[in-house]
Design an enzyme around this catalytic site. Structure first.
Site, PDB file in Angstrom:
ATOM      1  N   ARG A 262      34.230  50.238  10.959  1.00 51.17           N
ATOM      2  CA  ARG A 262      36.110  50.399  11.223  1.00 51.17           C
ATOM      3  C   ARG A 262      36.315  51.270  10.177  1.00 51.17           C
ATOM      4  O   ARG A 262      36.835  50.474   9.134  1.00 51.17           O
ATOM      5  CB  ARG A 262      36.760  49.252  11.301  1.00 51.17           C
ATOM      6  CG  ARG A 262      38.112  48.450  12.191  1.00 51.17           C
ATOM      7  CD  ARG A 262      38.858  47.694  12.452  1.00 51.17           C
ATOM      8  NE  ARG A 262      38.222  47.146  10.410  1.00 51.17           N
ATOM      9  CZ  ARG A 262      38.671  45.788   9.637  1.00 51.17           C
ATOM     10  NH1 ARG A 262      39.153  45.098  10.913  1.00 51.17           N
ATOM     11  NH2 ARG A 262      39.449  45.687   7.765  1.00 51.17           N
ATOM     12  N   HIS A 266      42.048  46.970  10.161  1.00 52.97           N
ATOM     13  CA  HIS A 266      42.140  46.549  11.092  1.00 52.97           C
ATOM     14  C   HIS A 266      43.274  46.562  12.527  1.00 52.97           C
ATOM     15  O   HIS A 266      42.804  46.824  13.295  1.00 52.97           O
ATOM     16  CB  HIS A 266      42.438  44.214  11.366  1.00 52.97           C
ATOM     17  CG  HIS A 266      42.781  44.106  13.045  1.00 52.97           C
ATOM     18  ND1 HIS A 266      41.688  43.870  13.463  1.00 52.97           N
ATOM     19  CD2 HIS A 266      43.652  43.408  13.392  1.00 52.97           C
ATOM     20  CE1 HIS A 266      41.788  42.999  14.315  1.00 52.97           C
ATOM     21  NE2 HIS A 266      43.489  42.875  14.422  1.00 52.97           N
ATOM     22  N   TYR A 274      41.028  44.175   1.348  1.00 57.38           N
ATOM     23  CA  TYR A 274      40.043  43.237   1.170  1.00 57.38           C
ATOM     24  C   TYR A 274      37.980  43.226   1.743  1.00 57.38           C
ATOM     25  O   TYR A 274      37.014  43.165   1.540  1.00 57.38           O
ATOM     26  CB  TYR A 274      39.372  42.244   2.266  1.00 57.38           C
ATOM     27  CG  TYR A 274      39.815  42.468   3.219  1.00 57.38           C
ATOM     28  CD1 TYR A 274      39.367  42.906   4.600  1.00 57.38           C
ATOM     29  CD2 TYR A 274      41.620  42.885   4.242  1.00 57.38           C
ATOM     30  CE1 TYR A 274      40.018  43.035   5.654  1.00 57.38           C
ATOM     31  CE2 TYR A 274      41.833  42.948   5.177  1.00 57.38           C
ATOM     32  CZ  TYR A 274      41.251  43.497   6.220  1.00 57.38           C
ATOM     33  OH  TYR A 274      41.215  44.177   7.127  1.00 57.38           O
TER      34      TYR A 274
END
Ligand SMILES: Cc1ncc(C[n+]2csc(CCOP(=O)(O)OP(=O)(O)O)c2C)c(N)n1
Length: 368
Positions: A262, A266, A274
């Protein structure tokens, strides 16, 4: 209605001889694949990096930056009468099925010309005309849904297939396992695509599942599981081809795990603090679009100038789609209950002038 240019027709299916797996793909198909990858990237970048920051988007933006090869390599092989159950990072699949960038942008902006006519934002959209089932927010719910659709195809003795997409995190959900069990038991025509992008929101793989490869989970359901390089559109294409041919021939589902990353947070509001920075650097070098571009030049399928032209055209296409979407009106408040529930016999209204909500009949008659 603010009319978009004609939707693109769904991609024609390739010749169905398994021997063709070893043949070179036609240059025209390769160029189409590159175009869809570039269009997906441009459209999503525009949504996430510009329109969202300008406050023009209603709700969140979740993109599949770096994962474009998965939707393109698979969906480009669907027939117009096939169906897809996308997840939240499958913009390329929406585009390949012919949903226009204009209406997709209107959807994200909450406008009347969006696919939900302003009732929902972002990728929770579908279109029966384009064979796209809307993504249900609850992760993995599209898996039992795809089993139900495939069951109806089987009962009608059709040779259509369903392509169902999800992330690695979704495969740890109970509904994922129940849906797979049903479809595999009955050898239903579904092909599953897992975009294993290493994270489920902020949870890395090793904190989320006890197996190394999602594809290992296929064994529990008696179907083949394949692991492919999800950043190599041709690897995805060939695995998808095998899965689609199997499913169409009545041999049941296949699970294709596409290893990828990714390349964003998100969602647009997540900076992915993170995720170790080195991972971004490592995967940047494997960017599926740059890789495919290099391959096309080296193989002589396209010239560098030709691809530069494609990229410029795609940018202009998105520019004009944004202008179009911004001209689309917001829905009027009194329209908000229209089209939310199934209305038998069209949009009938009750004595109070509101749309009449009726029960939908699901009997075996509907399946004959
Ligand atoms: C049942 C459920 N739990 C949590 C969420 C919130 N949520 C949305 S996307 C997401 C991460 C999904 O990870 P994955 O399935 O790996 O897909 P990815 O986002 O990595 O493509 C989460 C936790 C949800 N939508 N549904």
């Amino acid at each position: 209605m603010n009319r978009p240019p004609a939707d693109e027709p769904a991609a024609p299916a390739p010749a169905e001889s398994p021997a063709a797996d070893h043949l070179e793909l036609p240059a025209e198909l390769l160029r189409r694949m590159f175009r869809f990858m570039a269009l997906t990237r441009e459209l999503e970048d525009r949504l996430e990096r510009k329109l969202y920051r300008q406050g023009k988007i209603v709700g969140g933006v979740y993109v599949g930056r770096g994962q474009e090869a998965i939707g393109v390599g698979s969906c480009i092989q669907t027939r117009p009468d096939d169906l897809i159950c996308p997840s939240h990072r499958d913009m390329s699949a929406f585009l390949i099925r012919g949903m226009s960038p204009e209406r997709i942008l209107a959807q994200y902006m909450g406008r009347r010309d969006g696919f939900t006519r302003g009732r929902d934002g972002n990728m929770h959209m579908g279109s029966m005309e384009h064979g796209v089932i809307p993504f249900v927010s609850m992760l993995a719910d599209n898996v039992p849904i795809s089993a139900g659709i495939a069951l109806s195809m089987r009962m009608r003795r059709e040779d259509r297939v369903v392509l169902c997409y999800f992330g690695d995190g979704a495969t740890s959900r109970g509904d994922w396992h129940e849906g797979l069990n049903l479809a595999c038991l009955h050898k239903l025509p579904v092909v599953y695509f897992c975009n294993n992008n290493q994270y489920a929101y902020s949870t890395p793989l090793k904190l989320q599942m006890a197996v190394t490869d999602v594809a290992e989970r296929a064994q529990a359901y008696g179907i083949p599981g394949r692991v492919v390089d999800g950043n190599d559109v041709l690897a995805v294409y060939h695995a998808a081809r095998e899965g689609i041919l199997r499913a169409r021939a009545g041999q049941g589902p296949m699970l294709i795990e596409c290893k990828t990353f990714r390349m964003t947070g998100h969602s647009a509001h997540d900076d992915a603090a993170y995720v170790p920075r080195e991972l971004f650097e490592e995967w940047q070098a494997k960017d599926p679009i740059s890789r495919f571009r290099r391959h096309l030049i080296e193989s002589g399928a396209c010239s560098s100038e030709e691809m530069e032209r494609t990229i410029q055209e795609v940018v202009r296409q998105v520019d004009s789609a944004v202008e179009w979407a911004e001209r689309s009106p917001f829905p009027a408040p009194e329209e908000c209950l229209e089209g939310v529930y199934h209305e038998q016999g069209g949009s009938r209204r009750g004595a109070d002038g509101r749309p009449e909500v009726r029960e939908v009949a699901f009997g075996s008659d509907n399946l004959r």
